[in-house]
Each structure stands twice: as C-alpha cells, then as structure tokens.
Design a protein around this motif. Structure first.
Motif, PDB file in Angstrom:
ATOM      1  N   ARG A  12       0.823  -1.215   0.000  1.00 59.36           N
ATOM      2  CA  ARG A  12       0.000   0.000   0.000  1.00 59.36           C
ATOM      3  C   ARG A  12       0.854   1.261   0.000  1.00 59.36           C
ATOM      4  NH1 ARG A  12      -2.827   3.472   3.648  1.00 59.36           N
ATOM      5  NH2 ARG A  12      -1.591   2.686   5.395  1.00 59.36           N
ATOM      6  N   LEU A  13       1.919   1.270   0.830  1.00 62.14           N
ATOM      7  CA  LEU A  13       2.757   2.463   0.947  1.00 62.14           C
ATOM      8  C   LEU A  13       3.784   2.595  -0.171  1.00 62.14           C
ATOM      9  CD1 LEU A  13       3.477   2.632   4.791  1.00 62.14           C
ATOM     10  CD2 LEU A  13       1.814   3.929   3.477  1.00 62.14           C
ATOM     11  N   SER A  14       3.998   1.524  -0.927  1.00 65.00           N
ATOM     12  CA  SER A  14       5.011   1.560  -1.986  1.00 65.00           C
ATOM     13  C   SER A  14       4.504   2.262  -3.239  1.00 65.00           C
ATOM     14  CB  SER A  14       5.449   0.128  -2.339  1.00 65.00           C
ATOM     15  OG  SER A  14       6.077  -0.489  -1.229  1.00 65.00           O
ATOM     16  N   GLY A  15       3.200   2.473  -3.361  1.00 64.79           N
ATOM     17  CA  GLY A  15       2.651   3.161  -4.524  1.00 64.79           C
ATOM     18  C   GLY A  15       2.846   4.665  -4.440  1.00 64.79           C
ATOM     19  N   LEU A  16       2.452   5.338  -5.507  1.00 66.40           N
ATOM     20  CA  LEU A  16       2.595   6.794  -5.579  1.00 66.40           C
ATOM     21  C   LEU A  16       1.321   7.514  -5.175  1.00 66.40           C
ATOM     22  CD1 LEU A  16       4.559   7.100  -8.949  1.00 66.40           C
ATOM     23  CD2 LEU A  16       5.477   7.177  -6.624  1.00 66.40           C
ATOM     24  N   LEU A  21      -1.756   8.147   6.359  1.00 70.64           N
ATOM     25  CA  LEU A  21      -0.646   7.382   6.928  1.00 70.64           C
ATOM     26  C   LEU A  21      -1.049   6.793   8.282  1.00 70.64           C
ATOM     27  CD1 LEU A  21       2.365   9.694   6.026  1.00 70.64           C
ATOM     28  CD2 LEU A  21       1.524   7.675   4.809  1.00 70.64           C
ATOM     29  N   THR A  22      -1.652   5.636   8.216  1.00 74.70           N
ATOM     30  CA  THR A  22      -2.013   4.919   9.438  1.00 74.70           C
ATOM     31  C   THR A  22      -2.061   3.433   9.135  1.00 74.70           C
ATOM     32  OG1 THR A  22      -3.633   4.755  11.235  1.00 74.70           O
ATOM     33  CG2 THR A  22      -4.489   5.091   9.013  1.00 74.70           C
ATOM     34  N   LEU A  27      -1.009  -3.112  14.494  1.00 75.09           N
ATOM     35  CA  LEU A  27       0.271  -2.741  13.890  1.00 75.09           C
ATOM     36  C   LEU A  27       0.626  -1.294  14.220  1.00 75.09           C
ATOM     37  CD1 LEU A  27       2.635  -3.580  12.143  1.00 75.09           C
ATOM     38  CD2 LEU A  27       1.295  -2.956  10.113  1.00 75.09           C
ATOM     39  N   GLU A  28      -0.373  -0.425  14.253  1.00 75.53           N
ATOM     40  CA  GLU A  28      -0.129   0.978  14.605  1.00 75.53           C
ATOM     41  C   GLU A  28       0.397   1.096  16.031  1.00 75.53           C
ATOM     42  OE1 GLU A  28       0.152   5.020  13.946  1.00 75.53           O
ATOM     43  OE2 GLU A  28      -0.451   3.509  12.485  1.00 75.53           O
ATOM     44  N   ARG A 204       7.549   5.044   7.883  1.00 71.17           N
ATOM     45  CA  ARG A 204       6.671   3.897   8.074  1.00 71.17           C
ATOM     46  C   ARG A 204       7.056   2.741   7.149  1.00 71.17           C
ATOM     47  NH1 ARG A 204       1.605   4.556  10.633  1.00 71.17           N
ATOM     48  NH2 ARG A 204       1.515   6.524  11.770  1.00 71.17           N
ATOM     49  N   LEU A 205       7.407   3.060   5.935  1.00 66.03           N
ATOM     50  CA  LEU A 205       7.795   2.008   4.998  1.00 66.03           C
ATOM     51  C   LEU A 205       9.077   1.306   5.447  1.00 66.03           C
ATOM     52  CD1 LEU A 205       7.139   0.561   2.372  1.00 66.03           C
ATOM     53  CD2 LEU A 205       8.415   2.339   1.141  1.00 66.03           C
TER      54      LEU A 205
END
Length: 412
Positions: A12-16, A21-22, A27-28, A204-205
């Motif tokens: 999810r975070l690897s995309g543009l 951001l949660t 996990l959070e 986060r990534l």
C-alpha cells in the motif's frame, strides 16, 4: 497472519497514490511502541535547539528595537521559554502520541505567534522579515521535527492564520508586499507539508521492511526449531531418538565429570514384545510402545530427567545428579505404572487377550561418578547387563548393576 498484514501495508505504501498514513490498530500500536523511545529523544534534542535559537533572538530585539526589548525579554524568557521547556521535558517521559505531538505543535505555534506579536507595527523591515519567522517555524516543525501529519498540518494552518491576521492589520507593508509575502508563505507551507508527508511515509515504509525482515527471521528460526525437534524425536512415541540421546548423554557425562555428581541410567525393555507383535500385529505393538513412552514421561521427576527411545522396544532414562537408590525408585515407579496400565484397548477383531502375554517392562539400573579414566560406554554397558539379569530372573522387575572389579571405583 501478521506477515500478511505487513506485506499488504508495504504494498500500500510503496505506490505513488496519496493515502492516509495509518496502520491497522495492532500494527499501529506496535509501530508507535517500537519507535517511541528513539523519536522522543530526537524530538527532545531538536526542541532544545529550537528553544535556544528562539531565545537568541533577544540579541536582535535589543539592537533592532531597544524600546521594545523589555517586552521581548518578558515574553521570550518568562512566558514562552518556560512553557516550551516544560513541554520539551515531558517528551523525555515518552508520553502517548496525542500528548507528545500536540504539545510540541502548541509550543511551536506559541513561539511563532509570539514573534509575530513582537514584530507587529515595528518597522517596514521588521514586518517583511517576520515572514521568514513564519517560514522558519513551519520548516522546523514539518521537515526537521517531522511531526505526525495531522499535527504538522494543524501547526501549519495555525501559523498561516496568524500570518494572515498579521498582514491584514499591519500598516507598514504595501498591499503588493503583503500579497508577495503571503504567497511565499503559502508556497513554502505547501512544499514542507509534501516533504513531511514523504518523510513520514518513508519512516513507516522502512519500519515495515525492517519488521518484515524480523518476522521472516522469526519464521525461519521457528521452522528450523521444528525441523531440529523432528530430527531429534522419535516419530512413534514422541520421545527423543537415539541420535538426540547420544548428544545428551555426552553432555550429561561431561557435566557430571566436572561437578563430581552422580549420573544414573535406566534401560527399559518391553517384556515379550516379539510374542505380542506375533499375536496382535505390529500396529498393536506400536500402540503398546506409545503407551510405554507416555508412561515413561510421567515417571520422570524433574525437568532435567531425560527419556529416549533407544531402539525397537527398548527405552532409556538419564537421571543427572541422581544416586542409584533414587534411580531404582524411578525405575520401580515406571514398572508399576506399566503393570497397572496394562494393554491398550484391543480391537474386537483381534480376539481376546492372551493372558500368557502381559504388558510389563524390565529395567536395568546403573549409576556412576565419572572420572577421567572412565568411559561413557561403561555406564551403559552396566545398565544393559542389569537389564539382561532382570530378563533372566523372570522379567517384570528392576535390577541394579553389580559392581565389577574393573568398575567398582565409579559404578555403583
């Protein structure tokens, strides 16, 4: 399951595409807990530097506007600085995120608005340069301290509102200058918010990638441990196998040699096992061995006692720091448990029990206080001889090893 969640979040975070951001709740919480200490110390240090720089502006206040220096001194050193120092000290206590981020945001806004107040209607130059103060606060909060995105956005909006009010009421700047200053502030604010978002996203990534590596290592270690247990366990009874026994026996022998303590061995053999297999079949024989293995584990006393399947219908027990008398008691307890438990349930198709075949075991016991001149094989041989003696005397009994002229010094 956790690995799947982590992998989905990485994807999810690897995309543009822009996204909030949660993480999922568990996990959070883990992310916050594992980054709390390092983040708190960093925010404390950066906050301390910011407070020092804020107070150093007293020099500019003194030379730039001596008539207003007293007001600047009171506001900076007696109002804003104590509040900011209190906030900064509280960060070291590693508070929860909402208190930590919001208190830093409030402190930054307080310092920035205080500077706007001090420079208001002072001079044309002061009104122009105070725009740089607004930019400095936003830059520091968004790109240096890197507050979490909601708090960085709140700080930015607060400083923007303060600057708009300042420019609206300011009488020193021309309208064109005000528009230019406001445009500059808006541009820098937008850029720093984008930078803040990118930094928080990368943080986060990177955390997820590091966590995935830890989870992969943990999974690999768990699989290796399972493979090791399987390689050292007997598939039928669940006891340690011969390979594991050899390793454990060498280790216990070495420990007994170093500490001068006793090491006892009990060799256990199922009586009439061949006849039992011939009469009821090998599958039933396996059930008998499973029951013996279970009873053997129950007969052990403490966690250091060790049981293994020696091979076929033979088992062995290692009893560290145990004299012969205690080892005889363990063996006798096992013999009685097997005798009382009797046969496992018999399938009706196999016919009635053959009363001439009883579910019993014979045990040979030997004990040693190892010395450098002794060999580990001597103790096992002594226990094996005692077992054969029990067999010869009628089975279903426990026999201790008789000392020989060669081993009387160490074998009891």
């Amino acid at each position: 399951m956790q690995s799947e969640v982590v992998n989905r979040q990485i994807q999810r975070l690897s995309g543009l595409r822009f996204m909030w951001l949660t993480f999922p709740k568990d996990l959070e919480e883990r992310f916050e807990q594992e980054t709390l200490k390092r983040r708190s110390r960093r925010l404390w240090l950066e906050g301390l530097i910011a407070i020092l720089l804020f107070d150093l502006f007293l020099i500019a206040d003194y030379y730039g506007s001596p008539d207003r220096f007293r007001r600047a001194f009171v506001l900076r050193l007696l109002v804003v600085t104590p509040i900011c120092l209190l906030v900064n000290a509280s960060v070291l206590r590693q508070p929860k995120r909402i208190f930590r981020e919001s208190s830093i945001a409030i402190g930054a806004c307080l310092a920035g608005l205080c500077q706007l107040y001090l420079e208001f209607d002072r001079s044309r130059v002061a009104s122009a340069y105070v725009q740089m103060t607004v930019l400095a606060v936003v830059l520091f909060v968004n790109t240096v301290m890197r507050l979490r995105m909601p708090y960085a956005l709140a700080t930015t909006v607060t400083m923007l509102c303060g600057d708009v009010v300042f420019l609206w009421r300011d009488r020193m700047l021309e309208p064109g200058d005000k528009i230019f200053g406001l445009g500059l502030v808006l541009g820098v604010m937008a850029i720093t918010l984008v930078g803040n978002y990118g930094s928080c996203r990368e943080e986060r990534l990177n955390y997820l990638l590091h966590l995935r590596g830890e989870l992969l290592v943990a999974d690999l270690n768990r699989l290796n441990a399972q493979l090791l247990r399987r390689s050292e366990s007997d598939a039928l009874t669940g006891l340690a196998n011969r390979r594991s026994f050899d390793t454990q026996y060498r280790e216990l022998w070495k420990n007994s040699l170093q500490t001068g303590t006793a090491l006892s061995v009990v060799v256990v053999d199922v009586d009439h096992f061949k006849r039992l297999n011939d009469r009821y079949g090998h599958l039933y024989g396996d059930e008998v061995l499973k029951r013996i293995g279970s009873l053997l584990q129950q007969a052990l006393r403490v966690k250091d006692d060790y049981a293994a399947r020696f091979g076929g219908e033979e088992f062995v027990i290692l009893l560290p720091r145990t004299p012969e008398s205690a080892a005889m008691m363990v063996a006798e307890r096992l013999r009685r448990m097997v005798e009382l438990a009797g046969f496992p349930a018999l399938d009706p198709s196999q016919g009635p029990y053959d009363m001439s075949i009883r579910a019993t075991v014979s045990c040979g016991v030997a004990c040693a206080y190892p010395t450098l001149r002794d060999k580990p094989e001597q103790l096992l041989d002594a226990a094996d001889r005692a077992l054969y003696q029990a067999k010869a005397q009628g089975r279903n009994m426990v026999v201790g090893a008789a000392p020989t002229s060669e081993s009387s010094r160490t074998l009891i």
